[in-house]
Design a protein around this motif. Structure first.
Motif, mmCIF file in Angstrom:
data_model
loop_
_atom_site.group_PDB
_atom_site.id
_atom_site.type_symbol
_atom_site.label_atom_id
_atom_site.label_comp_id
_atom_site.label_asym_id
_atom_site.label_seq_id
_atom_site.Cartn_x
_atom_site.Cartn_y
_atom_site.Cartn_z
ATOM 1 N N LYS A 144 0.836 -1.259 -0.010
ATOM 2 C CA LYS A 144 0.133 -0.023 0.018
ATOM 3 C C LYS A 144 0.814 1.140 0.116
ATOM 4 O O LYS A 144 1.973 1.042 0.381
ATOM 5 C CB LYS A 144 -0.936 -0.063 1.201
ATOM 6 C CG LYS A 144 -2.067 -0.940 1.147
ATOM 7 C CD LYS A 144 -2.986 -1.076 2.475
ATOM 8 C CE LYS A 144 -4.197 -2.175 2.256
ATOM 9 N NZ LYS A 144 -4.817 -1.675 3.332
ATOM 10 N N GLY A 145 0.146 2.365 -0.444
ATOM 11 C CA GLY A 145 1.185 3.471 -0.392
ATOM 12 C C GLY A 145 1.050 4.146 -2.008
ATOM 13 O O GLY A 145 0.233 3.617 -2.745
ATOM 14 N N PRO A 146 1.777 5.122 -2.173
ATOM 15 C CA PRO A 146 1.661 5.719 -3.639
ATOM 16 C C PRO A 146 1.946 4.731 -4.523
ATOM 17 O O PRO A 146 3.198 4.011 -4.642
ATOM 18 C CB PRO A 146 2.922 6.678 -3.471
ATOM 19 C CG PRO A 146 2.986 7.222 -1.990
ATOM 20 C CD PRO A 146 2.518 5.774 -1.495
ATOM 21 N N GLY A 147 1.127 4.573 -5.563
ATOM 22 C CA GLY A 147 1.494 3.795 -6.607
ATOM 23 C C GLY A 147 0.788 2.316 -6.396
ATOM 24 O O GLY A 147 0.523 1.378 -7.318
ATOM 25 N N GLY A 148 0.475 1.831 -5.209
ATOM 26 C CA GLY A 148 0.035 0.521 -4.685
ATOM 27 C C GLY A 148 -1.335 0.213 -5.205
ATOM 28 O O GLY A 148 -2.334 1.010 -5.173
ATOM 29 N N GLY A 149 -1.567 -0.580 -5.843
ATOM 30 C CA GLY A 149 -2.827 -1.139 -6.582
ATOM 31 C C GLY A 149 -3.009 -0.508 -7.710
ATOM 32 O O GLY A 149 -4.359 -0.801 -8.199
ATOM 33 N N GLU A 150 -2.381 0.458 -8.504
ATOM 34 C CA GLU A 150 -2.861 1.155 -9.447
ATOM 35 C C GLU A 150 -2.730 0.280 -10.797
ATOM 36 O O GLU A 150 -1.665 -0.695 -10.731
ATOM 37 C CB GLU A 150 -2.117 2.415 -9.587
ATOM 38 C CG GLU A 150 -2.428 3.394 -8.679
ATOM 39 C CD GLU A 150 -1.558 4.735 -8.816
ATOM 40 O OE1 GLU A 150 -0.804 4.826 -9.911
ATOM 41 O OE2 GLU A 150 -1.929 5.703 -8.070
ATOM 42 N N GLY A 151 -3.124 0.482 -11.792
ATOM 43 C CA GLY A 151 -3.053 -0.269 -13.053
ATOM 44 C C GLY A 151 -4.231 -1.119 -13.297
ATOM 45 O O GLY A 151 -5.178 -1.321 -12.407
ATOM 46 N N ALA A 152 -4.033 -1.927 -14.310
ATOM 47 C CA ALA A 152 -5.286 -2.610 -14.690
ATOM 48 C C ALA A 152 -5.350 -3.852 -13.893
ATOM 49 O O ALA A 152 -4.273 -4.327 -13.287
ATOM 50 C CB ALA A 152 -5.196 -3.159 -16.302
ATOM 51 N N PRO A 153 -6.527 -4.314 -13.564
ATOM 52 C CA PRO A 153 -6.753 -5.651 -12.504
ATOM 53 C C PRO A 153 -6.335 -6.780 -13.086
ATOM 54 O O PRO A 153 -6.825 -7.927 -12.489
ATOM 55 C CB PRO A 153 -7.931 -5.406 -11.949
ATOM 56 C CG PRO A 153 -8.811 -4.897 -13.140
ATOM 57 C CD PRO A 153 -7.780 -3.781 -13.833
ATOM 58 N N THR A 154 -5.522 -6.897 -14.129
ATOM 59 C CA THR A 154 -5.391 -8.175 -14.765
ATOM 60 C C THR A 154 -3.938 -8.302 -14.732
ATOM 61 O O THR A 154 -2.982 -7.338 -15.057
ATOM 62 C CB THR A 154 -5.996 -8.275 -16.401
ATOM 63 O OG1 THR A 154 -5.613 -7.096 -17.192
ATOM 64 C CG2 THR A 154 -7.349 -8.006 -16.001
ATOM 65 N N VAL A 155 -3.176 -9.761 -15.072
ATOM 66 C CA VAL A 155 -1.961 -10.131 -15.202
ATOM 67 C C VAL A 155 -1.866 -9.913 -16.690
ATOM 68 O O VAL A 155 -2.511 -10.883 -17.501
ATOM 69 C CB VAL A 155 -1.735 -11.536 -14.495
ATOM 70 C CG1 VAL A 155 -0.331 -11.781 -14.853
ATOM 71 C CG2 VAL A 155 -2.045 -11.452 -13.248
#
Length: 520
Positions: free
Chosen positions: A117-128
């Motif tokens: 968690k934190g800046p950038g954590g979890g960002e982006g498309a939810p796919t591999v």
């Protein structure tokens, strides 16, 4: 349809079902089957001794888990355990579950992305994405060895944990296609991930023999992945997550432990399994492509009266009988007789010396063209789907609601660019369409006015005329087989199928000059 992606930091949730009273007896059949199988089952004991802790560090960057398999083996449930443990460990979690019609033999893909968690954590498309998997899990080696899934592997970084069992695909069930060789599939996975980064085990057999419950097979895979160092989450959080899985919590923990032992000392696991007999095999779950009992009864006399060669191999005769029964279910005995007519003509030119290759080629291509997926057939197949099994695979207990997402060709041509979701209205329409399937191809077939349906009917006439002419003109045997097989290349729906038909016509013009045409 794919599940809607969860909010960042939230665990993936199963798609679709919501509270609603199911029909009478929903879910009870599966419960009775499970109770009957487990009543007299004696479980083997885990190997004795202690397991070493795997050498893993904390997750410090985006960590991708890509899980493939088939409906009915708990793929989504297993990934929810990972997501729950990751959240409890303070990680950001996002993902996507693509379940579609995940009845038995339906493909399931689950994406999971873990990051600090934190800046950038979890960002982006939810796919591999391509080469984005750190852990590559698969409950079916056939899925694991597919190029589209292997594209997510990062050679030298990804750890693959794969069940060696093969669950038959729809093509195998419908066309009796043999599965690829297991050694070839193992090699495809091992070569992609790199040396010593692939672990293969029979998790379904472990789940069946220990628990008499195949749904625990993918929890066994999780345990193996953890012990092999591919699942860097605290053991305590994983066990707590499994403790939140309701009535099966104790079995989930035990299955996880069996998976850990399988990765650590497979010989000890095999010895433990050998101390008890394997449970009696359960009758396989019927496929939606299996013909009905009434259609099978009708098919026997039709095949007997078709004039097929007496020396036709038994397994080929059985295949033809299955196809005839499926054609009866698809529409009627008349369509089944039409199927047999062309097949019998091909068989008259065939013999054992050629392995009956021509008869098989005509049977498969002709059946494919005669049983195209129109509105009537889509409705019939939807009504055969086992939603209880899907709900069980998703971990849903109690009432649920099924929502269908459809994109009718007629509305698509009128400009509708998205699927329309509905529940009961579609279910009612399915029953009406299934009952009306005998109108297919008649003047009362309003759906037959659609351009897609006209193309499909024209294709039937073209292929029948093409093969009939080729059988009569003294063409060489190998050329006949190639021509007969050519229609297998026609796939897809709408514009994709139209393009495939044009490519087929162009190829046929080369294989049989002067015989290809455009029926309208």
């Amino acid at each position: 349809p794919a599940a809607r992606a969860p909010a960042r930091g939230a665990a993936p949730t199963p798609p679709g079902p919501r509270a609603r009273a199911p029909g009478p007896g929903a879910g009870r059949r599966a419960a009775r089957r499970a109770a009957k199988r487990t009543a007299a089952h004696v479980r083997p004991h885990l190997p004795t001794g202690s397991l070493p802790d795997p050498a893993t560090g904390p997750i410090t960057d985006r960590f991708g888990v890509y899980f493939t398999g088939v409906g009915g083996t708990g793929v989504v449930t297993a990934n929810r355990v990972i997501a729950s443990a990751a959240q409890a460990a303070g990680l950001a979690v996002s993902g996507l579950d693509q379940t579609g019609l995940s009845q038995k033999a339906g493909a399931v893909v689950s994406h999971l992305l873990l990051s600090p968690k934190g800046p950038g954590g979890g960002e982006g498309a939810p796919t591999v994405g391509a080469e984005g998997a750190d852990l590559y899990l698969s409950g079916d080696i056939l899925q694991a060895a597919a190029a589209k899934h292997l594209a997510t592997v990062h050679p030298g970084r990804t750890l693959a944990v794969v069940d060696v069992a093969v669950t038959p695909t729809a093509a195998m069930l419908q066309r009796d296609v043999a599965a690829p060789d297991e050694a070839v599939m193992r090699a495809a996975v091992a070569e992609r991930v790199g040396d010593d980064r692939a672990l293969f085990l029979d998790s379904k057999r472990i789940a069946e023999q220990v628990f008499a419950n195949q749904l625990l097979a993918n929890i066994v895979l999780l345990g193996a992945a953890f012990q092999a160092g591919g699942l860097p989450l605290p053991l305590a959080e994983l066990e707590k997550a499994m403790g939140r899985t309701g009535k099966v919590a104790a079995d989930n923990r035990a299955a996880f432990a069996w998976g850990r032992w399988a990765a650590h000392d497979l010989a000890a696991v095999e010895a433990a399994l050998a101390t008890t007999a394997a449970p009696a095999a359960e009758a396989s779950t019927p496929s939606i492509f299996d013909p009905s009992a009434g259609a099978v009864e009708t098919a026997g006399p039709l095949v007997a009266a078709a004039g097929l060669p007496v020396d036709l191999p038994g397994e080929l005769r059985e295949l033809l009988t299955r196809r005839v029964a499926q054609a009866v279910d698809y529409q009627s005995a008349a369509r089944a007789r039409k199927f047999l007519g062309l097949v019998a003509s091909a068989a008259a030119r065939d013999d054992a010396a050629n392995g009956w290759a021509l008869t098989r080629a005509v049977a498969e291509s002709w059946f494919k063209l005669l049983t195209y997926k129109d509105e009537y057939e889509v409705a019939r197949l939807h009504l055969l789907a086992d939603h209880d099994a899907t709900a069980a695979e998703l971990g849903i207990e109690g009432p649920y609601k099924v929502t269908y997402h459809l994109h009718p060709p007629t509305l698509r041509r009128m400009g509708l660019k998205h699927k329309l979701p509905a529940s009961r209205p579609y279910a009612i329409a399915f029953h009406g369409l299934r009952a009306a399937r005998r109108l297919r191809g008649t003047p009362l077939d309003l759906w037959g006015l659609d351009p897609d349906r006209r193309h499909e009917r024209a294709l039937i006439k073209e292929y029948e005329g093409l093969v009939t002419a080729a059988l009569a003109d003294g063409r060489d045997y190998a050329g006949l087989v190639v021509l007969a097989e050519s229609a297998q290349e026609i796939k897809g729906y709408g514009p994709i199928k139209e393009a495939a038909i044009e490519r087929w016509r162009a190829r046929v013009a080369q294989l049989a000059p002067g015989t290809a045409g455009r029926s309208t």
